[in-house]
Design a protein around this motif. Structure first.
Motif, PDB file in Angstrom:
ATOM      1  N   VAL A 103     -86.814  38.060 -46.196  1.00 30.58           N
ATOM      2  CA  VAL A 103     -85.696  38.002 -45.261  1.00 30.58           C
ATOM      3  C   VAL A 103     -85.462  39.294 -44.380  1.00 30.58           C
ATOM      4  N   LEU A 104     -85.603  40.303 -45.421  1.00 31.75           N
ATOM      5  CA  LEU A 104     -85.319  41.648 -44.473  1.00 31.75           C
ATOM      6  C   LEU A 104     -86.471  41.932 -43.567  1.00 31.75           C
ATOM      7  N   ASP A 105     -87.769  41.610 -43.802  1.00 32.41           N
ATOM      8  CA  ASP A 105     -88.616  41.406 -42.539  1.00 32.41           C
ATOM      9  C   ASP A 105     -88.388  40.720 -41.495  1.00 32.41           C
ATOM     10  N   ASP A 106     -87.696  39.602 -41.428  1.00 34.13           N
ATOM     11  CA  ASP A 106     -87.330  38.515 -40.381  1.00 34.13           C
ATOM     12  C   ASP A 106     -86.098  39.268 -39.930  1.00 34.13           C
ATOM     13  N   CYS A 107     -85.253  39.921 -40.728  1.00 30.35           N
ATOM     14  CA  CYS A 107     -83.986  40.499 -39.897  1.00 30.35           C
ATOM     15  C   CYS A 107     -84.657  41.845 -39.151  1.00 30.35           C
ATOM     16  N   GLU A 108     -85.720  42.559 -39.537  1.00 28.22           N
ATOM     17  CA  GLU A 108     -86.211  43.450 -38.846  1.00 28.22           C
ATOM     18  C   GLU A 108     -86.860  43.032 -37.484  1.00 28.22           C
ATOM     19  N   ARG A 109     -87.697  42.060 -37.744  1.00 29.96           N
ATOM     20  CA  ARG A 109     -88.337  41.428 -36.520  1.00 29.96           C
ATOM     21  C   ARG A 109     -87.128  40.799 -35.584  1.00 29.96           C
ATOM     22  N   ALA A 110     -86.154  40.355 -36.070  1.00 28.98           N
ATOM     23  CA  ALA A 110     -85.279  39.894 -35.185  1.00 28.98           C
ATOM     24  C   ALA A 110     -84.315  40.885 -34.230  1.00 28.98           C
ATOM     25  N   LEU A 111     -84.150  41.777 -34.923  1.00 23.70           N
ATOM     26  CA  LEU A 111     -83.693  43.131 -34.377  1.00 23.70           C
ATOM     27  C   LEU A 111     -84.497  43.781 -33.310  1.00 23.70           C
ATOM     28  N   GLN A 112     -85.644  43.877 -33.532  1.00 20.81           N
ATOM     29  CA  GLN A 112     -86.690  44.445 -32.320  1.00 20.81           C
ATOM     30  C   GLN A 112     -86.594  43.382 -31.375  1.00 20.81           C
ATOM     31  N   VAL A 113     -86.772  42.212 -31.526  1.00 20.40           N
ATOM     32  CA  VAL A 113     -86.832  41.320 -30.531  1.00 20.40           C
ATOM     33  C   VAL A 113     -85.534  41.346 -29.705  1.00 20.40           C
ATOM     34  N   LEU A 114     -84.447  41.270 -30.401  1.00 20.29           N
ATOM     35  CA  LEU A 114     -83.167  41.351 -29.730  1.00 20.29           C
ATOM     36  C   LEU A 114     -82.947  42.666 -28.984  1.00 20.29           C
ATOM     37  N   LYS A 115     -83.573  43.839 -29.367  1.00 15.94           N
ATOM     38  CA  LYS A 115     -83.337  44.930 -28.703  1.00 15.94           C
ATOM     39  C   LYS A 115     -83.961  45.079 -27.558  1.00 15.94           C
ATOM     40  N   ASP A 116     -85.103  44.108 -27.330  1.00 16.17           N
ATOM     41  CA  ASP A 116     -85.983  44.342 -25.920  1.00 16.17           C
ATOM     42  C   ASP A 116     -85.744  43.127 -25.157  1.00 16.17           C
ATOM     43  N   SER A 117     -84.482  42.577 -25.450  1.00 20.99           N
ATOM     44  CA  SER A 117     -84.231  41.172 -24.636  1.00 20.99           C
ATOM     45  C   SER A 117     -82.910  41.533 -24.118  1.00 20.99           C
ATOM     46  N   ASP A 118     -82.436  40.555 -23.233  1.00 21.15           N
ATOM     47  CA  ASP A 118     -81.202  40.587 -22.509  1.00 21.15           C
ATOM     48  C   ASP A 118     -80.254  39.653 -23.105  1.00 21.15           C
ATOM     49  N   ASP A 119     -80.282  39.323 -24.238  1.00 22.89           N
ATOM     50  CA  ASP A 119     -79.724  38.407 -25.097  1.00 22.89           C
ATOM     51  C   ASP A 119     -78.155  39.181 -25.192  1.00 22.89           C
ATOM     52  N   SER A 120     -77.204  38.480 -25.629  1.00 20.54           N
ATOM     53  CA  SER A 120     -75.818  38.981 -25.541  1.00 20.54           C
ATOM     54  C   SER A 120     -75.516  40.217 -26.778  1.00 20.54           C
ATOM     55  N   ASP A 121     -74.833  41.076 -26.662  1.00 18.22           N
ATOM     56  CA  ASP A 121     -74.707  41.990 -27.528  1.00 18.22           C
ATOM     57  C   ASP A 121     -73.864  41.315 -28.857  1.00 18.22           C
TER      58      ASP A 121
END
Length: 113
Positions: free
Chosen positions: A17-35
């Motif tokens: 679950v921690l791994d998935d959160c880290e991946r999600a944070l990385q993807v969101l950091k590089d995307s234009d998704d909402s803050d």
């Protein structure tokens, strides 16, 4: 000791679950998704990490560190030009963790050669 072992297994089960959160944070950091999506994911990750750290979980720092078989598992080697980077961790493929000072998951790393 039974309670301690149950705790280890429970925390090991939460590591993906921690791994998935880290991946999600990385993807969101590089995307234009909402803050809001970024902040919400960071909030969940930080709450989970704070709780697990309170139970004795610690991240194995690996990037830039000398390769150490006691805490690192080499999954690849990468040629580096700089002499000071040889034998050191070049990249972290999967974060490693200790629980109360004992390795529960080795850091999977790429080592400079």
């Amino acid at each position: 000791e039974i309670v301690s072992m149950a705790s280890v297994e429970t925390i090991k089960g939460l590591l993906p679950v921690l791994d998935d959160c880290e991946r999600a944070l990385q993807v969101l950091k590089d995307s234009d998704d909402s803050d809001a999506a970024k902040e919400g994911t960071e909030l969940i990750y930080n709450k989970l990490m704070t709780y697990l750290k309170g139970k004795g979980l610690a991240v194995i720092e690996a990037l830039g560190q000398p390769f150490d078989t006691d805490v690192h598992e080499a999954v690849a080697q990468f040629p580096v030009q700089e002499e000071e980077k040889k034998g050191k961790v070049f990249d972290v493929v999967q974060t490693g963790y200790t629980l109360n000072g004992k390795v529960i998951r080795f850091a999977k790393v790429v080592v400079g050669i």
